[in-house]
Design a protein around this motif. Structure first.
Motif, short mmCIF file in Angstrom:
data_model
loop_
_atom_site.label_atom_id
_atom_site.label_comp_id
_atom_site.label_asym_id
_atom_site.label_seq_id
_atom_site.Cartn_x
_atom_site.Cartn_y
_atom_site.Cartn_z
N UNK A 281 0.61 -1.35 0.04
CA UNK A 281 0.03 -0.07 0.01
C UNK A 281 0.72 1.29 0.08
N UNK A 282 1.89 1.09 0.86
CA UNK A 282 2.93 2.29 0.74
C UNK A 282 3.47 2.62 -0.60
N UNK A 283 3.88 1.57 -1.17
CA UNK A 283 4.70 1.60 -2.47
C UNK A 283 3.60 2.37 -3.45
N UNK A 284 2.31 1.66 -3.61
CA UNK A 284 1.41 2.35 -4.54
C UNK A 284 1.07 3.63 -4.21
N UNK A 285 1.06 4.21 -3.05
CA UNK A 285 0.53 5.40 -2.54
C UNK A 285 1.34 6.63 -2.06
N UNK A 286 2.67 6.01 -1.98
CA UNK A 286 3.63 7.08 -1.56
C UNK A 286 3.96 8.35 -2.31
N UNK A 287 3.88 8.21 -3.59
CA UNK A 287 4.16 9.25 -4.62
C UNK A 287 5.69 9.55 -4.89
N UNK A 288 6.38 8.47 -4.35
CA UNK A 288 7.90 8.93 -4.89
C UNK A 288 8.14 8.42 -6.12
#
Length: 213
Positions: free
Chosen positions: A55-62
């Motif tokens: 979820x973090x990879x999908x939503x981080x915006x990095x």
């Protein structure tokens, strides 16, 4: 065993026989070779990507890049109270980067470098040196993208040198020196291309990594 000075060629030879250099701290000019009895490695099909990390990879915006700021990544890794990266090692890694034997993966928030990882490559072996994070989960995200890249570009060995609790939580393991030397020999007999152009979209990385984790 201490060493007065290293050349890039001697440094690569050390990696090829299973040893790597360190300094006691950033201001110590002396380097010494390390040959651990037990070695940390990351099975390339064993990276653990949790639901929260996905979820973090999908939503981080990095934004993720490779070899765009190698020195910045090494500087980030050395920017801590206790570091084994002295000036000579930094220069040696820079020289290896210039000859295509050292690479970095960067994590960006807009134009700010917030995390990354770098390492040395020989054959189909990637020797992970260090990583850093200036933003929550940036180093975990860097590792996920790195493992995905190594898998897609033909690597067979991801050496982490030592096993930490952080790496173990993501799937890294520890193996005896003799087993490591066998894996190293196998990897050196093959080739891989870290810099090969890839479409490492967040969705693609998550899909590929969750098929084996």
């Amino acid at each position: 065993m201490p060493d007065m000075s290293l050349s890039p060629e001697l440094l690569l030879h050390g990696y090829s026989i299973g040893i790597f250099p360190m300094a006691e701290h950033r201001d110590d000019p002396e380097l010494f070779w390390v040959d651990p009895k037990f070695r940390g490695v990351f099975p390339l099909d064993g990276f653990h990507i949790s639901r929260s990390l996905a979820r973090r990879i999908r939503n981080c915006g990095f934004d993720i890049s490779i070899d765009q700021d190698f020195s910045g990544v090494v500087d980030g890794c050395a920017d801590r109270a206790d570091t084994w990266i002295n000036a000579e090692l930094h220069d040696l890694y820079r020289q290896l980067h210039q000859t295509g034997h050292a690479h970095s993966l960067e994590v960006w928030e807009d134009t700010v470098l917030v995390g990354g990882v770098y390492g040395v490559t020989l054959g189909a072996a990637f020797f992970g040196e260090s990583m850093f994070s200036r933003h929550k989960d940036a180093s975990k995200i860097a590792l996920a993208y790195l493992v995905d890249r190594l898998r897609q570009t033909g690597f067979r060995l991801f050496d982490t040198q030592f096993l930490t609790a952080h790496l173990a939580s993501l799937g890294a393991i520890e193996i005896p020196r003799s087993a490591y030397k066998k894996e190293l020999e196998e990897a050196l007999n093959h080739s891989a291309d870290f810099s090969a152009p890839l479409n490492q979209s967040a969705a693609g990385v998550i899909h590929r990594m969750t098929q084996t984790s």
